[in-house]
Structures are given as C-alpha cells and as structure tokens.
Design a protein around this motif. Sequence first.
Motif, PDB file in Angstrom:
ATOM      1  N   ALA A  32       0.834  -1.208   0.000  1.00 22.39           N
ATOM      2  CA  ALA A  32       0.000   0.000   0.000  1.00 22.39           C
ATOM      3  C   ALA A  32       0.864   1.251   0.000  1.00 22.39           C
ATOM      4  CB  ALA A  32      -0.923  -0.011   1.219  1.00 22.39           C
ATOM      5  N   VAL A  35       1.922   2.217  -3.486  1.00 25.39           N
ATOM      6  CA  VAL A  35       0.830   2.852  -4.230  1.00 25.39           C
ATOM      7  C   VAL A  35       0.707   4.317  -3.832  1.00 25.39           C
ATOM      8  CG1 VAL A  35      -1.653   2.885  -4.642  1.00 25.39           C
ATOM      9  CG2 VAL A  35      -0.445   0.702  -4.533  1.00 25.39           C
ATOM     10  N   VAL A  54      -6.070   1.416  -3.749  1.00 29.44           N
ATOM     11  CA  VAL A  54      -4.878   0.598  -3.521  1.00 29.44           C
ATOM     12  C   VAL A  54      -5.060  -0.781  -4.147  1.00 29.44           C
ATOM     13  CG1 VAL A  54      -3.489  -0.575  -1.765  1.00 29.44           C
ATOM     14  CG2 VAL A  54      -4.137   1.819  -1.453  1.00 29.44           C
ATOM     15  N   VAL A  68      -3.637  -2.195   3.956  1.00 32.61           N
ATOM     16  CA  VAL A  68      -3.937  -0.781   4.159  1.00 32.61           C
ATOM     17  C   VAL A  68      -4.139  -0.483   5.638  1.00 32.61           C
ATOM     18  CG1 VAL A  68      -5.571   1.076   3.652  1.00 32.61           C
ATOM     19  CG2 VAL A  68      -4.919  -0.521   1.846  1.00 32.61           C
TER      20      VAL A  68
END
Length: 398
Positions: A32, A35, A54, A68
């Motif tokens: 995550a 990203v 994500v 996340v």
Amino acid sequence: MTGRPRHIGPEERRARLGLRQRLTDPARAATAEEVADSLVALHGTDPATVYLAVGARLADSGSTVERVERALYEDRSLVRMHGMRHTVFVFPAALTAVVHASTGLDIAAKARTALVKDMIAGSDGRLTEAWLDEVEASALAVLARRGEATVNELTGEEPRLKEQFAYAPGKSYEGVHTVSSRLMRVLGVEGRVVRGRPLGSWTSTQFRWAVAPPHPELPPAEARSALLDRWLTACGPATEADLKWWTGWKAKDLRAALAACGAVAVALDDGLTGYVAAGDEDPVGGPEAPWAALLPALDPTPMSRQERDWYLAPSMRPALFDRSGNVGPTVWWDGRVVGGWAQRPDGEIAWRLLDTEEVGREARAAIGAEADRLRAWVGDTRVTPRFRTPLERELSSR
C-alpha cells in the motif's frame, strides 16, 4: 531544454499515466505504501476509496484490507489528514510535513478565524476565543492520554465540546453547529490531530481521532516546490489550470513553485502548455500490452486534474460525475475512461461501456477479469460511494 518545447501528445500522456499510476500489470505494486508514494495522495473523503484505489494497483490484491489497515493504524506509514483544497487525503508519512507547510497552514489560519468569528456571533458572545483555547487544550490532553478517541468519548470527558452556536442566522443555509465538529476539523488542518481507526469496517465514515505525530516545520515556499515536484513526477505533464485546481494555491505561489522546482514547459494538444518535472522531458514509450482497470469513486487518477478530455470524453461526464464534480467508479481501457461500474446488493460487480467503438473482445475480457478480481478481494463487503453518480445508481439498482 532550449528552443521549442517538446510536444507530448495524448498517447504519450496516457502511457505515462498507466505506468506511473501503477495501472499496468508490470507496474503494479507490492505494498500500500508503494501505491500511495506513486500517487502522492489518495482521496480519503470516502474511506472506501483508499482501499479500492490501492487494491486496483496491487499485484496481489487478496490482502488489500489488511495491508492498508496495517499501514494506517499499526505502522503509521500512511497518514489520513486534511490537505489540498481542505480535502481529506491519505499521504505517505514522510510527506505530511510538506503537505502541512505547503497547503495546510494557509487553510488552517482561515478555518480558525472563521470558527472564532462564527462561534462568538452565534452565541451572542457567550463563547469566546479564550474559552475555546481552554476547551481545545483540555481535548488535546484527553487525546494524548487515551491515544485515540471518538468525538463522543471526547465530549464525555470534556462536556464543553457539546456547546452549540447558531450559524448564518437568517440565511437560507442557517443551522446549528457544535463546537466539537468545527474544532476537530480546525485541529486537523492545523496538523495537530489526525483521523485514527474507524469504528466499523473499512467502509465506515465514523473515525476516532489521535494526536498527530510530530513533524518538522518547513518553509512554505520550500514545501510547495517539493510537493509540486513530487506531483509532476507522478502525474505530469499538467497545465497550470490542473495544478492550481489540485493544489488550491494562489496563482503567484504556484508559479513560484514551478520556477523553484525547475519544472519544464512542454507543448500539449490544442495549443496548451504543460509542465513536467526537471529531467523528465524524454519520451516515454507505452506499456507492452494494453491494460484494464476498475477505479473507484474519487480515485486520484481521474480526480488529479481539471482538464480531462485527453482520457475522458466530455460526453461521458453526465453519467460519471455528480453535480459537484465528484467522479464515480470508472472503467478504463489502455489509458482512457470507457465506462463505469457499481456493486449490486448481491455483490456482483456490474459494468457498462459508454465507448463501444474502440473497445473490442480483448478489452471486454480484460475488463471482466478486473471485475472478477475486484469482487474476489472485496468479498462480503458492500461498497456504496459517498457521492453517488447517475450511472453508479443505475447499475447498482439492477
């Protein structure tokens, strides 16, 4: 660069977008954090957007929620905070000082001034600035002791947060504001508190609050230059209108930041001038294969700029945007928006093409595969965008 600016056409812009926004298969991320770092900021107004954005960019999306949540609430490598245009985003932790100094300080000063003015006027002087200082110091002390707390938990220990005042009396939009809601927002844009773990699932809009981790105080001009350089690297080229819209800065501050970070002017279609980061002028080739993506409402890729015609046909806007300009769920094929999608009550991911002329069998198969991938990791969760759009409503109701 000297002489005439290099021309970057729509095809190369779409190639840059697919590669740098981690939407092609080879460019997909492992974490995550990767990203968020690639996108600079994830829209956080709708909590589900962060996870869906994500998941669309992970090579293995099966553990999206766990990754996340760990980044946000355990490792604290991602931070949910107010940023550009008074909007909630999720940023890499290393970028919070830059966002705060480049954008938050100006917004925070205006927000505090407005709160004090509204509070005094709406309470006939009963609630004063000195009173507010006492209440906020008490609330921050409660947060520091508890670690995290909901507004209800805070008001349980500091009842003065429940005080109310009239807002805009006599106007069509008059109402009653509570000190807690306005104060926590001000403390958020001041960088003194951040949103913590939600009360419910990953789609919940009810958050706990926590004292913000310390960060260095940067000179605003230096921070604006750093943020703009990061954004151009991820999203360039972009026009001055795009950049002003995304940052919310004054034109003079934007132009000073462009000069300070060494941004390079390039020629775009329709006679427009765009900017790329210093050293990023060389041509970028397209991905080895065309790519498909299902991006959520408020995803940073379609929301990152004001001028969108090179990847989203104007004829699609009425179906894909709400009246306030918020984008709904979109279907992408090889750098262009070609339709929209929604989740139905039974969990099915329904999608529809709005551009069928250049979307053949290969594209339909790839889009269908992305819909299956999305449904698999979302599982039993049902996601309804916070800002609903015409096509999303239609698809989700069938």
